[in-house]
Scaffold this active site. Sequence first.
Site, PDB file in Angstrom:
ATOM      1  N   ASP B  82       0.836  -1.204   0.000  1.00  0.00           N
ATOM      2  CA  ASP B  82       0.000   0.000   0.000  1.00  0.00           C
ATOM      3  C   ASP B  82       0.868   1.250   0.000  1.00  0.00           C
ATOM      4  O   ASP B  82       1.832   1.339   0.753  1.00  0.00           O
ATOM      5  CB  ASP B  82      -0.893   0.025   1.249  1.00  0.00           C
ATOM      6  CG  ASP B  82      -1.869  -1.135   1.269  1.00  0.00           C
ATOM      7  OD1 ASP B  82      -2.164  -1.639   2.358  1.00  0.00           O
ATOM      8  OD2 ASP B  82      -2.308  -1.538   0.187  1.00  0.00           O
ATOM      9  N   ASP B  84       0.465   5.559   0.128  1.00  0.00           N
ATOM     10  CA  ASP B  84      -0.495   6.626   0.435  1.00  0.00           C
ATOM     11  C   ASP B  84       0.024   7.959  -0.067  1.00  0.00           C
ATOM     12  O   ASP B  84       1.211   8.268   0.077  1.00  0.00           O
ATOM     13  CB  ASP B  84      -0.683   6.731   1.958  1.00  0.00           C
ATOM     14  CG  ASP B  84      -1.212   5.434   2.535  1.00  0.00           C
ATOM     15  OD1 ASP B  84      -0.567   4.871   3.422  1.00  0.00           O
ATOM     16  OD2 ASP B  84      -2.270   4.987   2.061  1.00  0.00           O
ATOM     17  N   ASP B 138      -3.465   4.738  -2.349  1.00  0.00           N
ATOM     18  CA  ASP B 138      -4.560   5.472  -1.714  1.00  0.00           C
ATOM     19  C   ASP B 138      -4.296   6.966  -1.859  1.00  0.00           C
ATOM     20  O   ASP B 138      -3.273   7.467  -1.393  1.00  0.00           O
ATOM     21  CB  ASP B 138      -4.654   5.132  -0.220  1.00  0.00           C
ATOM     22  CG  ASP B 138      -5.110   3.711   0.012  1.00  0.00           C
ATOM     23  OD1 ASP B 138      -4.813   3.158   1.091  1.00  0.00           O
ATOM     24  OD2 ASP B 138      -5.759   3.138  -0.888  1.00  0.00           O
TER      25      ASP B 138
END
Lengths: 232, 422
Positions: B82, B84, B138
């Site tokens: 992930d 961000d 994200d």
Amino acid sequence: MWLWPKIQDELIRDVFPNFELVFRTKWAAKWEGVIVPISQSYRISIMLNMPWEDESFHVRPKWPNPRIWVTEPLVKPRKGFAVKDIPHTYPTSDPRYPLPCVFDPRSKQWDYDKPIAKDIIPWVSQWLAAYEGWFATGEWTAGGHEWNQEELNRLKARHQRHDQRAQASKHLSYKVGQKIGTFASYPLLVAASEGSIRPMSWQDWNKNSEAKDALRTTLTLLPERRPGGLSP
Amino acid sequence: MLAPDHRYQFDEVNDILIADVALRIQLPRGQYQTAVKRYHSIAEHIDRQGSPLQGRVQLAYPQGSMAINATIAARGGTDEYDIDGVVQLLLGPNVPPAVALDALYEAVRGDKGSMYYDLAERQTRCVTVNYADKMHLDLVPAVRLLGRPERESTLFHQQPEDRKDPGYSYVGNSWGFAEHFKDATSGDLAFAEAFAGRSRSFDEARLILESADTDEVPDQEQPHEKSKAVVCLQLLKRYRDRRYADRSGRAIPSVVLAKLIADVGQVDCSLIEALVLCGRYCEEQMSFAHNRGKLISILNPACADDIFTDRWPSNLEDQKTFIGDLVHFNRQLKRLHGESSLLAKQEILSDLFGEQPAVEAIREFNRSLGVEIKSDRATHDSGTAKVHLAAPAIVTRETIRPAKKTFYGGPPCGFGPKSKTS
């Protein structure tokens, strides 16, 4: 010049103060102590037997020297393997105590003129470190002698002879011991018969502190002996 | 620990193993560079001609783990991770949350046929781009608050599945926190260099093929140079991920762990000791609140309105669960640090961080140790005969260097008839 047990003992105590002398004669000694190869500590015993000759008897050690036992914790085989599969060990009659072989005796990598403290004990530490790695991963990465087929065949034959002799010897020792009332080894029987040490029994080799202490006292009061050709 | 020449030495077994486990949960260098490139690409895409946000993208910057170089391979394997980022938009100060989030979603998604059309997903606080290689990006929309500290912004929360939910706005400053974290925890250049060296060797050994058109990552984005705090954060995040893998409910946010570790700060000790300190501090802080019947409250030191714990813990049970996890973590670290064989260490590390990195770290340790022993280069401490795991900078009287030897004895493993052990 050979380093007799008295000198070996001084050197060991200097480098490894936690090591204890279990017993000492002019030609033999046994030590116990704790080493920490990586993180886990191990109690080991080291037995030295040196050739000895005087007017009344001689000692010719047959076993690879010095002998090393790992007594706590015991070295164990990996799951699915036997004790004899632990790399670079010699089998013994007690499967709990295979003997690590930390140098090549054929090449004289260690001899009686070399200090146990500087070589044998560090080599045992290296062996134990490699053993831990092997036990965890299945891979022995620290090298060692590689056996060819001829050597394997000779070894197999030797194992078979050893097993047969061990059985016979066990039976004979027991019968002799019953007759004379002690089960000590031949050199110690000789030493006892001359009054150099008191008669010893199996209790002296256990961790009974009284017997061990009494033995140590007895041995350090030994008169000096200088056999021809071999000087301590 | 520090050698006399002030280089950090990995010379203690637990330090080596922890570092090598940490290496194996890092993003590989190639994936890190891919993440950086994609991040820049999507920022340009959002601001493209014809985008609903054309001309409104003021700034795009990484947040969270990416901002402090603490990204790990998530969800148990090295193939999912992930990233961000914040997209600072020129929107009105009172823009409704749904409008801001929907606008970003439409800008990312683009028209049918766009490469992101099927990859974009509208979430409660961000827009996620799910790449085919399992990278998840994200993107958080933000509106800069004028007259407030640098990059302090309005952020948005609105449930996408409930169009009637008005949502709410809140204030945050992830950039400010990242700067605080770096200020509080950097400075240990010796460790950063030593870990970077180890990391580079690991990457080379893995023979990762770098893509031909990969540019050099700017110095400030070098993936290998990390502080002890970052490595500790990565390990704790990994542990958290494993504990929550089969649980429902929300886990402790990474930013909460990061704030607690920033409080510990830069410590002058080995990596394993730093990890022990961080684990204990986290447990103490959470237990302090819990024992008073309260939920722990962690604020952004760069923005008092930014509450890191606004969504977790939601109740005392959440908190108690993770305190239990921390107790277990600290207990296992104590066992690791104490007297234990390599097999026991492997089991502990597997329990904490996963079997693959633990087994690989032990294997690598065994191989390195074997090389030293086999080549007769190994030296020892007097007193314990401990094998030196790094060449001692100074050879003292207490260092034992034994003569050359060849292990002998015994047949090869498996020779002769096998018998099962008890």
